[in-house]
Write an enzyme that holds these catalytic residues in place. Sequence first.
Site, PDB file in Angstrom:
ATOM      1  N   TRP A  76       0.829  -1.215   0.000  1.00 19.77           N
ATOM      2  CA  TRP A  76       0.000   0.000   0.000  1.00 19.77           C
ATOM      3  C   TRP A  76       0.857   1.256   0.000  1.00 19.77           C
ATOM      4  O   TRP A  76       1.766   1.388   0.828  1.00 19.77           O
ATOM      5  CB  TRP A  76      -0.887   0.046   1.231  1.00 19.77           C
ATOM      6  CG  TRP A  76      -1.985  -0.954   1.422  1.00 19.77           C
ATOM      7  CD1 TRP A  76      -2.684  -1.107   2.585  1.00 19.77           C
ATOM      8  CD2 TRP A  76      -2.567  -1.893   0.511  1.00 19.77           C
ATOM      9  NE1 TRP A  76      -3.646  -2.084   2.430  1.00 19.77           N
ATOM     10  CE2 TRP A  76      -3.589  -2.588   1.173  1.00 19.77           C
ATOM     11  CE3 TRP A  76      -2.312  -2.230  -0.830  1.00 19.77           C
ATOM     12  CZ2 TRP A  76      -4.367  -3.578   0.566  1.00 19.77           C
ATOM     13  CZ3 TRP A  76      -3.075  -3.224  -1.437  1.00 19.77           C
ATOM     14  CH2 TRP A  76      -4.082  -3.874  -0.745  1.00 19.77           C
ATOM     15  N   TYR A  81     -11.993 -15.066  -3.019  1.00 22.55           N
ATOM     16  CA  TYR A  81     -12.290 -15.488  -1.642  1.00 22.55           C
ATOM     17  C   TYR A  81     -13.658 -16.167  -1.537  1.00 22.55           C
ATOM     18  O   TYR A  81     -14.529 -15.678  -0.806  1.00 22.55           O
ATOM     19  CB  TYR A  81     -12.268 -14.279  -0.698  1.00 22.55           C
ATOM     20  CG  TYR A  81     -10.931 -13.604  -0.578  1.00 22.55           C
ATOM     21  CD1 TYR A  81      -9.917 -14.179   0.180  1.00 22.55           C
ATOM     22  CD2 TYR A  81     -10.689 -12.398  -1.223  1.00 22.55           C
ATOM     23  CE1 TYR A  81      -8.678 -13.559   0.288  1.00 22.55           C
ATOM     24  CE2 TYR A  81      -9.458 -11.774  -1.117  1.00 22.55           C
ATOM     25  CZ  TYR A  81      -8.459 -12.357  -0.362  1.00 22.55           C
ATOM     26  OH  TYR A  81      -7.243 -11.743  -0.250  1.00 22.55           O
ATOM     27  N   GLU A  98      -4.875 -11.668  -5.476  1.00 23.51           N
ATOM     28  CA  GLU A  98      -5.116 -12.061  -4.087  1.00 23.51           C
ATOM     29  C   GLU A  98      -5.949 -13.314  -4.134  1.00 23.51           C
ATOM     30  O   GLU A  98      -6.913 -13.382  -4.902  1.00 23.51           O
ATOM     31  CB  GLU A  98      -5.964 -11.030  -3.320  1.00 23.51           C
ATOM     32  CG  GLU A  98      -5.322  -9.727  -2.974  1.00 23.51           C
ATOM     33  CD  GLU A  98      -6.208  -8.883  -2.048  1.00 23.51           C
ATOM     34  OE1 GLU A  98      -7.133  -9.428  -1.401  1.00 23.51           O
ATOM     35  OE2 GLU A  98      -5.978  -7.676  -1.988  1.00 23.51           O
ATOM     36  N   ASN A 106      -7.357  -0.331  -4.410  1.00 22.69           N
ATOM     37  CA  ASN A 106      -7.621  -1.709  -4.015  1.00 22.69           C
ATOM     38  C   ASN A 106      -9.125  -1.968  -3.972  1.00 22.69           C
ATOM     39  O   ASN A 106      -9.851  -1.305  -3.230  1.00 22.69           O
ATOM     40  CB  ASN A 106      -7.018  -1.963  -2.621  1.00 22.69           C
ATOM     41  CG  ASN A 106      -7.383  -3.345  -2.070  1.00 22.69           C
ATOM     42  OD1 ASN A 106      -7.174  -4.358  -2.736  1.00 22.69           O
ATOM     43  ND2 ASN A 106      -7.944  -3.380  -0.872  1.00 22.69           N
ATOM     44  N   GLU A 107      -9.579  -2.901  -4.805  1.00 26.09           N
ATOM     45  CA  GLU A 107     -10.944  -3.450  -4.729  1.00 26.09           C
ATOM     46  C   GLU A 107     -12.063  -2.416  -4.858  1.00 26.09           C
ATOM     47  O   GLU A 107     -13.007  -2.385  -4.049  1.00 26.09           O
ATOM     48  CB  GLU A 107     -11.110  -4.269  -3.439  1.00 26.09           C
ATOM     49  CG  GLU A 107     -10.130  -5.429  -3.376  1.00 26.09           C
ATOM     50  CD  GLU A 107     -10.347  -6.382  -2.198  1.00 26.09           C
ATOM     51  OE1 GLU A 107     -10.992  -5.995  -1.219  1.00 26.09           O
ATOM     52  OE2 GLU A 107      -9.866  -7.528  -2.295  1.00 26.09           O
TER      53      GLU A 107
END
Length: 438
Positions: A88, A304, A347, A209-210
Amino acid sequence: MRSLLYSSLLALCGALWARAFAQAAATQKRSVPPGFVTTNGRNFELDGKPFAFVGANAYWLPLLNTERDVDYTMQQIQASGAKVVRTWAFNAINETELPSATETGLTYYQVWNSSDWVVNDGPQGLQRLDYVVSSAEKHGLKLIVTFGNNWAAYGGIELYINWIYGAENATHDIFFTDPAIIASYQRYIKTIVERYKESSAVFAWELVNEARCTGDILSAGPNCVPGSNTLKTWYSQQSDFVRSLDANHMITAGGEGQFFSAHPAEYWFDGSLVSDYNFNGQAGEDFAGDLELPNLDFAGYHMYPQTWYPELDFPGSNFSVEEWGLGWISDHASAAAKANKPLIIEEFGVTGLQNKTDIYPSWVQHALDTGHARVMPWQFGVLGLTEDGGNRAIKYSDQIFRGASPNDGKTHSTLTRHKYGISSQRLRVFKANALDSH
Ligand SMILES: *[C@@H]1O[C@H](CO)[C@@H](O)[C@H](O)[C@H]1NC(C)=O
Ligand SMILES: *[C@@H]1O[C@H](CO)[C@@H](O)[C@H](O)[C@H]1NC(C)=O
Ligand SMILES: *[C@@H]1O[C@H](CO)[C@@H](O)[C@H](O)[C@H]1NC(C)=O
Ligand SMILES: *[C@@H]1O[C@H](CO)[C@@H](O)[C@H](O)[C@H]1NC(C)=O
Ligand SMILES: *[C@@H]1O[C@H](CO)[C@@H](O)[C@H](O)[C@H]1NC(C)=O
């Protein structure tokens, strides 16, 4: 001792990379300085040679506040065989948090001073990131440098909304459309890009991120809906902006990889047919569509299923985390092949040592079979950090917790693949909440 995980990932990869490269398509490629990674069709290249890798996620590296701990971590990553590290490049705090940040040694790059974000390029600020970049250079590692966070953690994008837009009923997606917020984001990322644009240790810039229409505090507004292309428009503007600052490094979006399908998958849950969030466009991403953008050089996605489908994942259910993951891998491989761009599973993770042992080999094998040639498990952890026993302060939402090199249940290291601590249990809950928020 090398971790079983990384050794077996590397072994699997070794066997299959050759095949992946044989399929490299000859498309136009950028000419970049020596040591910079670039793309060539569906593959990455370094100094004219194919570049494949197992990578490591270690967002917490710049939160470490001794150079020894940064170097030690980089050394462990290097020893594991990983070549790319994702971390990050954002950490924003409020003025009111400054005293406790100073006291705990918290890394912060921006502080809100009542009227604006002020960059901290001091020893507790960007100089920490400088050290991570120089340590990566020293250890021959490449960094994916992420500019912002969809989630509240570490001063995510909702801080911009709260401070700059500020309206009582603001929605999360304002971040992607409000001109003043965009100007503020661009001012910050310009600082980062200009600081490191000469470094061959930068693998790629990552926009956020995301990204999703919704966050874990604010919800999505009526203008961020399937087909509105809110994220695509933003990705397009921001990737063009970064390209205008830096002609050489690659740029990627950082999304989870949700699809916008005209006929999204559905599943039965509790007697009703549920439309699948990962395919119906509600998240805001359009994985295949976004890949058309010329300045998004490669694609990444996250995986995930265990936390995304808790309502389907229970004893006796016919839902299988492993099976679902295999399908998700195939779907992304097809889209990336169509766009002729490289693809990373950026990820992925499951909790439980046995689950990891059972599932990762089949996911990685399938990823390789479908031409990925680069995988990045979430996440890398180390034991043996010296400062506070590795129990660094971090900022989550508007509170400061302890626990860098956190174990969120999905962590593994070169020394041990699992380490459970109280602060990390806490982190796991937050991560799970963030992921479960839909
Ligand atoms: C906050 O920072 C901005 C930009 O550096 C500066 O112009 C302004 O005067 C600062 N305001 C306060 C209250 O410190
Ligand atoms: C920091 O800012 C956020 C967003 O405005 C706010 O929710 C939070 O209460 C603030 N925290 C502190 C400690 O000032
Ligand atoms: C926010 O929403 C509430 C409830 O709908 C409404 O009463 C209020 O006027 C809104 N405030 C603003 C600033 O739009
Ligand atoms: C689980 O079983 C139901 C009922 O037979 C079926 O409709 C559904 O497609 C199955 N789900 C999966 C993931 O196989
Ligand atoms: C392993 O996976 C199953 C299925 O998702 C889950 O119920 C279980 O809690 C996991 N084990 C651990 C230790 O996390």
